[in-house]
Design a protein around this motif. Structure first.
Motif: not given
Length: 296
Positions: A37, A41-42, A184
């Motif tokens: 990730a 994304d995070v 994630g």
């Protein structure tokens, strides 16, 4: 197709076959392994100067409940996108949430976490020092924390692995993250290069942050070497290395600042465009952002 003028001898044929099998296996492994990730994304879009940072509750919400207890962490998880906590291993290898090397400040015991088995740690009171209403709070396990996090769909966590961890020890954490379906949603972080390399070895797709008190002159190269999605550092460090924040953002790498608890420090890093603020005062920071950056 390449043709050999003379058929390769048996040893060479075996070597060629071995290489082909290894290459095929590696290709299949890469195809089956999810990519790491990214910071975006995070954490969402990386911030511009003046854009509100996301809030991270340091050891939960320490302004309202004793640090690294379920009371503190659950309060933060209900109100924030991110909560931060610390993990150490008991003498018998159980990952527990505790910050200090010594237990004395919080529990009165002069032992360190790794000098006691989990059953002994569990008997210690980690709430009475904070206030009578929290007497009887116990040291949580990482397993308990992850279970509570998993029950809240939007909650995410920065989990700091304290001190140096071996790959085998890191595996205990990764296994718990996987068991709770939190891939994630957990970002591992550490000041220890040994620990970061261990995470990289055991689970290269797990998002991770390097904690560092002073950014190096070329932080992008370091981030790429470690495979981290961001740095957690001080506000002074960000201002001390001109252009570092911009270079990291251009490379898709996030910058978080710790542990900021005043309006002045929040204003400083917001003007710089850091992505996250780690604070002991998450509710107050949230109110401050609502006033200074309406709509966030």
């Amino acid at each position: 197709m390449t043709r050999f003028a003379h058929p390769p001898r048996r040893a060479v044929r075996v070597l060629l076959a071995s290489v082909a099998v290894t290459a095929t296996a590696a290709a299949l492994l890469l195809a089956a392994t999810p990519t790491t990730a990214s910071a975006v994304d995070v954490f969402g879009a990386l911030r511009m100067p003046g854009t509100a940072a996301f809030i991270v509750g340091h050891r939960g919400d320490r302004a309202e409940a004793p640090e690294n207890t379920m009371a503190s962490l659950e309060r933060a998880m209900e109100a924030l996108d991110f909560v931060e906590t610390d993990v150490r291993l008991s003498r018998d290898g159980v990952p527990v949430l505790f910050h200090d090397t010594s237990l004395e400040r919080v529990t009165g015991s002069r032992h360190s976490v790794d000098e006691l088995d989990f059953d002994e740690l569990r008997r210690l009171d980690v709430g009475a020092w904070y206030g009578a209403e929290y007497a009887g709070e116990r040291i949580p396990t990482l397993d308990e924390f992850l279970e509570a996090l998993a029950s809240r769909e939007t909650a995410r966590a920065l989990v700091e692995l304290k001190a140096d961890w071996t790959p085998e020890e890191v595996r205990t954490v990764i296994d718990l993250v996987e068991q709770h379906g939190l891939r994630g949603r957990i970002v591992l972080q550490s000041f220890s290069l040994e620990t970061l390399f261990a995470v990289q070895q055991v689970s290269p797709t797990t998002p991770r942050i390097m904690l560092i008190r002073e950014l190096p002159a070329e932080p992008v190269a370091l981030a790429e070497r470690l495979g981290v999605i961001g740095f957690g550092t001080t506000a002074a460090s960000v201002t001390a290395v001109p252009g570092a924040l911009e270079a990291l953002h251009e490379a898709g790498i996030a910058v978080l600042c710790y542990t900021l608890n005043t309006h002045e420090s929040w204003q400083e890093v917001s003007a710089l465009g850091v992505d996250g603020i780690i604070t002991d005062q998450p509710s107050e920071l949230d109110q401050w952002l609502a006033t200074t950056a309406p709509g966030t």
